[in-house]
Design an enzyme around this catalytic site. Sequence first.
Site, short mmCIF file in Angstrom:
data_model
loop_
_atom_site.label_atom_id
_atom_site.label_comp_id
_atom_site.label_asym_id
_atom_site.label_seq_id
_atom_site.Cartn_x
_atom_site.Cartn_y
_atom_site.Cartn_z
N GLU A 1 -14.75 -31.37 -34.17
CA GLU A 1 -13.64 -30.94 -35.01
C GLU A 1 -12.53 -31.93 -34.69
O GLU A 1 -11.89 -31.83 -33.63
CB GLU A 1 -13.20 -29.51 -34.68
CG GLU A 1 -12.09 -29.04 -35.58
CD GLU A 1 -11.53 -27.66 -35.18
OE1 GLU A 1 -11.16 -26.90 -36.09
OE2 GLU A 1 -11.47 -27.36 -33.98
N ASP B 1 -14.80 -27.79 -30.52
CA ASP B 1 -13.55 -27.26 -31.04
C ASP B 1 -12.38 -28.14 -30.59
O ASP B 1 -12.29 -28.54 -29.42
CB ASP B 1 -13.35 -25.83 -30.52
CG ASP B 1 -12.05 -25.22 -30.95
OD1 ASP B 1 -11.87 -24.99 -32.16
OD2 ASP B 1 -11.19 -24.98 -30.07
#
Length: 703
Positions: free
Chosen positions: A379, A343
């Site tokens: 990401e 993330d």
Amino acid sequence: MQVWPGQAYPLGAAYDGAGTNFAVFSEAADRVELCLLHDDGSETAVELRESDGFVRHAYLPGVMPGQRYGFRVHGPYEPARGQRCNSAKLLLDPYALAVGGAVDWGEEVYGYRFGAPDKRNDLDSAPHMMASVVVNPYFDWGDDRPPRTPYNETVIYEAHVKGLTMLHPELPDELRGTYAALAHPAVIEHLTRLGVTTLELMPVHQFVNDHRLVDMDLNNYWGYNTIGFFAPHNAYASWGDRGEQVLEFKSAVRALHEAGIEVILDVVYNHTAEGNHLGPTLSFRGLDNASYYRLVEDDPGYYMDTTGTGNSLLMRNPHVLQLIMDSLRYWVTEMHVDGFRFDLAATLARQFHEVDRLSSFFDLVQQDPVVSQVKLIAEPWDVGEGGYQVGNFPPLWTEWNGKYRDTVRDLWRGEPRTLAEFASRLTGSSDLYQGDGRRPLASINFVTCHDGFTLHDLVAYNEKHNDANGEDNQDGESHNRSWNCGVEGDTDDPDVLALRARQLRNFLATLMLSQGVPMLSHGDEFARTQGGNNNAYCQDNEVAWVRWPDGESTLLEFTRAMAWLRRDHPVFRRRRFFHGRPVEGTHDELSDISWFTPEGEEMIQEDWDAAQARALTVFLNGNAISEPGPRGERITDDSFLLMFNASPDPLEFVVPVNQGQQWQVVVDTAREDGVPPGTGAKVRAGERVTLTDRSLTVLQRPA
């Protein structure tokens, strides 16, 4: 109680069958107490007197699995200088393998007094805190082996443990929403029939529900609020949180592996749940605030925030890097997971301030013999300056391709000047990945994910409808590249519903026909909706849970068919980029890929640049695949023509005359079933094929 010196490594609580070794890092501490917590609310404090390299440690004979514990740190409390030690706060072990209980929000868990943030708070937090738990590491893995599915054969399915399983009609009530539910035959059968090879789980590291959300009677549903990087989240366990959650998670992984399905974790190593300078003191902040967090250089009472959550971990500190690497290795070696999706991974690259692709974190991953061998997905952005880094991660990494998402959405909603970029995204985004030696498989292609509209809502809403989140609809992305097909939200208009259904098939077909690695978001295969909420992070309810259809649906059957078409034909999942010319050694004079106008003429620059051009034909030559098979054999496949009509009007397409004489229709998104049953229509070179507005057709020619 006997207290032996113990060892400084491994960090955390290590049970060896006779007792437990405890070790914790703190450079800021003057003294550290290990607190053994008892069921009657009392605690036994043991000072950790041994210290090696700022790691305090002790071995306690007779301390068994299930024992709850925490730490109290005596040291400086000088927030303006970045120090926030406070012995009144019971702290979680950063290396805890399991966590019991939940935070009971109140002033007690904060290091300062409400209304007086400069005043130290000496209220005891222990009765209101979660507890670290000693875990038995032994587990019978049997013959478990990692599937090690190659990227070119991978189909990723992003799912939430609770959201995927909470409403599944075939699951017993006591299993719904748990790790055990993932291992249920009904869930595994759905994944395997769908062609899924890799289950990507939204955060399962121990997280906490934010104080603000709890006060609003909401929950942190997504889980991007980590407090324990080694512990599986206890609320997803069906039968206990004294270590049982570890066994249950391992059992789920073992069952998925038996079905040939990999397990990837969505991990949040960029920040913690302790928030900004007004956040609670739960673990890292009380242990050694200045070592764990990136503080504002000129004013260390505040935190640098490139994550939008209040804090960012200090990626240049060796103890932070050790924590992350130890965590990653633990989940691979002990929990048997097959990879990670990171993330806001750009934050991990911020060794100093700017995003640096040569930061220490990437160096450590590159040389690590365990972590470097699993799937690593970035990401590739954060919310800091210069944080959008799609295409800029090191060669070992794959990336969520946000440009693929945006371009495919733009094409099918009719944006002008989209064709040229769409061609790049369809063929693996060579403009992003070829320059540094990566392949099309570096691109994780997706149209939707947990963050944003579901696929159904992408074609049903122009605007977000997030009122239930309690933020006056100010949260969530406002520019979604969505199109409601003429009516906002629910409608009975048959024409609008037919167009929406066609658009769903267009997106799913495009995803499976694209070079790279496709990723589905859970429930999109049968058009789940969140009622236009594009930021359901706090909706731990039927807004965000997957509502399973009664029986089969035509969209589900179509999604399966597209996934298996991809699996059956290597021309859709090449390991190398197209050359745009005939391939040497194939004895085929045709290029490996060619582009045509709807009139069947080869595209020229003027065609690509035309503002209103929204249609094209792509020839994929199955006889010109340049990469060899696993044993050096030549790979051949059928050839395909992909006809895209993203315009608002029906168009006639001429079948190109030099790419083959006889073709068969195998996909037609204008049909309700999407795939003609049995034998599709046959067409010949030079014939005209009419494509409905906003539809695509796939023609196949046998090798």
